[in-house]
Design a protein around this motif. Sequence first.
Motif, PDB file in Angstrom:
ATOM      1  N   MET A   1      12.757   7.105  13.618  1.00 14.04           N
ATOM      2  CA  MET A   1      13.181   6.618  14.927  1.00 14.04           C
ATOM      3  C   MET A   1      14.498   5.867  14.769  1.00 14.04           C
ATOM      4  O   MET A   1      14.620   4.974  13.929  1.00 14.04           O
ATOM      5  N   ASP A   2      15.495   6.229  15.547  1.00 12.07           N
ATOM      6  CA  ASP A   2      16.842   5.682  15.412  1.00 12.07           C
ATOM      7  C   ASP A   2      17.011   4.487  16.346  1.00 12.07           C
ATOM      8  O   ASP A   2      17.329   4.636  17.522  1.00 12.07           O
ATOM      9  N   PHE A   3      16.811   3.278  15.810  1.00  8.18           N
ATOM     10  CA  PHE A   3      16.975   2.078  16.623  1.00  8.18           C
ATOM     11  C   PHE A   3      18.425   1.625  16.624  1.00  8.18           C
ATOM     12  O   PHE A   3      19.116   1.728  15.614  1.00  8.18           O
ATOM     13  N   GLN A   4      18.878   1.094  17.744  1.00  9.39           N
ATOM     14  CA  GLN A   4      20.152   0.400  17.790  1.00  9.39           C
ATOM     15  C   GLN A   4      19.883  -1.075  17.539  1.00  9.39           C
ATOM     16  O   GLN A   4      19.162  -1.721  18.307  1.00  9.39           O
ATOM     17  N   LEU A   5      20.475  -1.601  16.473  1.00  9.61           N
ATOM     18  CA  LEU A   5      20.242  -3.003  16.147  1.00  9.61           C
ATOM     19  C   LEU A   5      20.670  -3.923  17.285  1.00  9.61           C
ATOM     20  O   LEU A   5      20.090  -4.987  17.488  1.00  9.61           O
ATOM     21  N   ARG A   6      21.670  -3.489  18.037  1.00  2.00           N
ATOM     22  CA  ARG A   6      22.147  -4.308  19.153  1.00  2.00           C
ATOM     23  C   ARG A   6      21.042  -4.502  20.190  1.00  2.00           C
ATOM     24  O   ARG A   6      20.857  -5.585  20.725  1.00  2.00           O
ATOM     25  N   PHE A   7      20.280  -3.441  20.451  1.00  2.00           N
ATOM     26  CA  PHE A   7      19.202  -3.551  21.437  1.00  2.00           C
ATOM     27  C   PHE A   7      18.079  -4.447  20.910  1.00  2.00           C
ATOM     28  O   PHE A   7      17.483  -5.223  21.662  1.00  2.00           O
ATOM     29  N   SER A   9      18.540  -6.901  18.864  1.00  4.34           N
ATOM     30  CA  SER A   9      19.087  -8.247  18.961  1.00  4.34           C
ATOM     31  C   SER A   9      18.985  -8.776  20.387  1.00  4.34           C
ATOM     32  O   SER A   9      18.682  -9.955  20.611  1.00  4.34           O
ATOM     33  N   TYR A  10      19.219  -7.903  21.369  1.00  2.99           N
ATOM     34  CA  TYR A  10      19.058  -8.310  22.765  1.00  2.99           C
ATOM     35  C   TYR A  10      17.612  -8.751  23.027  1.00  2.99           C
ATOM     36  O   TYR A  10      17.362  -9.775  23.679  1.00  2.99           O
ATOM     37  N   PHE A  11      16.672  -7.974  22.536  1.00  3.24           N
ATOM     38  CA  PHE A  11      15.257  -8.302  22.719  1.00  3.24           C
ATOM     39  C   PHE A  11      14.937  -9.662  22.107  1.00  3.24           C
ATOM     40  O   PHE A  11      14.275 -10.507  22.730  1.00  3.24           O
ATOM     41  N   LEU A  12      15.410  -9.913  20.898  1.00  7.93           N
ATOM     42  CA  LEU A  12      15.137 -11.184  20.230  1.00  7.93           C
ATOM     43  C   LEU A  12      15.768 -12.358  20.963  1.00  7.93           C
ATOM     44  O   LEU A  12      15.212 -13.461  20.995  1.00  7.93           O
ATOM     45  N   ARG A  71      12.880  -9.006  13.596  1.00  3.48           N
ATOM     46  CA  ARG A  71      13.743 -10.080  13.095  1.00  3.48           C
ATOM     47  C   ARG A  71      14.296  -9.742  11.717  1.00  3.48           C
ATOM     48  O   ARG A  71      15.473  -9.980  11.433  1.00  3.48           O
ATOM     49  N   GLU A  72      13.448  -9.194  10.870  1.00  4.79           N
ATOM     50  CA  GLU A  72      13.899  -8.829   9.531  1.00  4.79           C
ATOM     51  C   GLU A  72      14.945  -7.725   9.580  1.00  4.79           C
ATOM     52  O   GLU A  72      15.960  -7.776   8.875  1.00  4.79           O
ATOM     53  N   LEU A  73      14.733  -6.728  10.436  1.00 10.33           N
ATOM     54  CA  LEU A  73      15.663  -5.607  10.537  1.00 10.33           C
ATOM     55  C   LEU A  73      17.019  -6.060  11.064  1.00 10.33           C
ATOM     56  O   LEU A  73      18.069  -5.688  10.520  1.00 10.33           O
ATOM     57  N   VAL A  74      17.004  -6.896  12.100  1.00  7.15           N
ATOM     58  CA  VAL A  74      18.260  -7.404  12.656  1.00  7.15           C
ATOM     59  C   VAL A  74      18.956  -8.298  11.641  1.00  7.15           C
ATOM     60  O   VAL A  74      20.185  -8.236  11.478  1.00  7.15           O
ATOM     61  N   GLY A  75      18.188  -9.115  10.947  1.00  7.54           N
ATOM     62  CA  GLY A  75      18.779  -9.981   9.937  1.00  7.54           C
ATOM     63  C   GLY A  75      19.478  -9.204   8.841  1.00  7.54           C
ATOM     64  O   GLY A  75      20.580  -9.550   8.414  1.00  7.54           O
ATOM     65  N   ARG A  76      18.849  -8.128   8.397  1.00  3.19           N
ATOM     66  CA  ARG A  76      19.481  -7.317   7.342  1.00  3.19           C
ATOM     67  C   ARG A  76      20.719  -6.602   7.864  1.00  3.19           C
ATOM     68  O   ARG A  76      21.690  -6.398   7.117  1.00  3.19           O
ATOM     69  N   GLY A  77      20.709  -6.230   9.140  1.00  4.96           N
ATOM     70  CA  GLY A  77      21.909  -5.645   9.724  1.00  4.96           C
ATOM     71  C   GLY A  77      23.057  -6.630   9.740  1.00  4.96           C
ATOM     72  O   GLY A  77      24.211  -6.280   9.420  1.00  4.96           O
ATOM     73  N   HIS A  78      22.757  -7.879  10.116  1.00  7.19           N
ATOM     74  CA  HIS A  78      23.798  -8.917  10.086  1.00  7.19           C
ATOM     75  C   HIS A  78      24.293  -9.143   8.666  1.00  7.19           C
ATOM     76  O   HIS A  78      25.483  -9.407   8.443  1.00  7.19           O
ATOM     77  N   ARG A  79      23.383  -9.035   7.708  1.00  7.03           N
ATOM     78  CA  ARG A  79      23.771  -9.239   6.314  1.00  7.03           C
ATOM     79  C   ARG A  79      24.752  -8.172   5.847  1.00  7.03           C
ATOM     80  O   ARG A  79      25.746  -8.464   5.177  1.00  7.03           O
ATOM     81  N   ILE A  80      24.510  -6.936   6.220  1.00  2.00           N
ATOM     82  CA  ILE A  80      25.423  -5.856   5.862  1.00  2.00           C
ATOM     83  C   ILE A  80      26.796  -6.108   6.476  1.00  2.00           C
ATOM     84  O   ILE A  80      27.838  -5.922   5.819  1.00  2.00           O
ATOM     85  N   ALA A  81      26.819  -6.557   7.738  1.00  2.00           N
ATOM     86  CA  ALA A  81      28.097  -6.839   8.398  1.00  2.00           C
ATOM     87  C   ALA A  81      28.848  -7.956   7.689  1.00  2.00           C
ATOM     88  O   ALA A  81      30.072  -7.885   7.497  1.00  2.00           O
TER      89      ALA A  81
END
Length: 305
Positions: A1-7, A9-12, A71-81
């Motif tokens: 499933m292809d999630f957009q991290l931005r979405f 993040s909006y949810f959080l 939260r973990e998925l969004v956090g790791r996305g921020h880490r990559i950035a």
Amino acid sequence: MDFQLRFLSYFLTIVEEQSFSKAATKLAISQPSLSQRIQTLEAQLGFPLLIRSAHGVALTSEAQRLLEPFRELVGRGHRIARLARDIREGEQRPIQLGVTMYSDYPERANLINAFLDAHPGKHVQIETIYTVELYLALLSARYDLGFSVGPPPDDDFEYLVIRHFRMELLVPLQLPLSQTDEIPYEALAGVSIACIRRQRFPRLFDTALQPLEEAGAILTYPSDQTPMGLVTHGRTHQQIVAMPIPFVSDEALTGAGFVRRPVRGMDPPVALMLVRPKQAPTHVSTLMWEFAQGWISRREKEQRA
């Protein structure tokens, strides 16, 4: 499933703000656009995430199960950035340090000051944060390094021990155990001890408090679970209090009629630590981490001498 991290993040952000309108303001987007993105996310998942009411928003049971993974998925996305930005921009930015409220010991300040003296061109920015939030922020690269007091973190992190803390019990002066310099582990059988519930700090409970129960102590859980609440309960009921992390000052304990007594035969359950993620630590953290390794090694040699 292809999630957009931005979405995600909006949810959080909606969960954090407990309001669509407040979240939209914080995210600088319109409320209809925010609602549409959440609807898109819910359509991807195949079930609703949020329940709107006059009192705000509430999580569905499905959302509650997915909150921490999100939260973990969004956090790791921020880490990559953050890592990508460091690669582009080099080592010019300050080192971001997260420190927990109870990590304010002289050793922490001494290490930071020694590093700055050795590297006058470097800068650090320090922010105080709760322990649970610190580890999430490290995974998201909001902080490069963290100072924490507690049991060793999980396998996502590596850590350097700066100072160990022996397991201590707070003993009312009227009790016989207050007259001993150390409490033997075997003397805990049948002793009533007030402490925190496991739900508050599972890892701390398992490391520091479960061994007391295994020794035969009877653990009780006062309704007021704050440090001073436990002390007040112990004073009122003339009961020993277990406080693995020294939250309460010696002055406050003396005023409440308690003394600290270490438990003989127990390994130190908590420590003051410097912590960072094990996988792909930020580039700017490496210099301070390596300095800290040498600083701690020299300090241990001096203490043994």
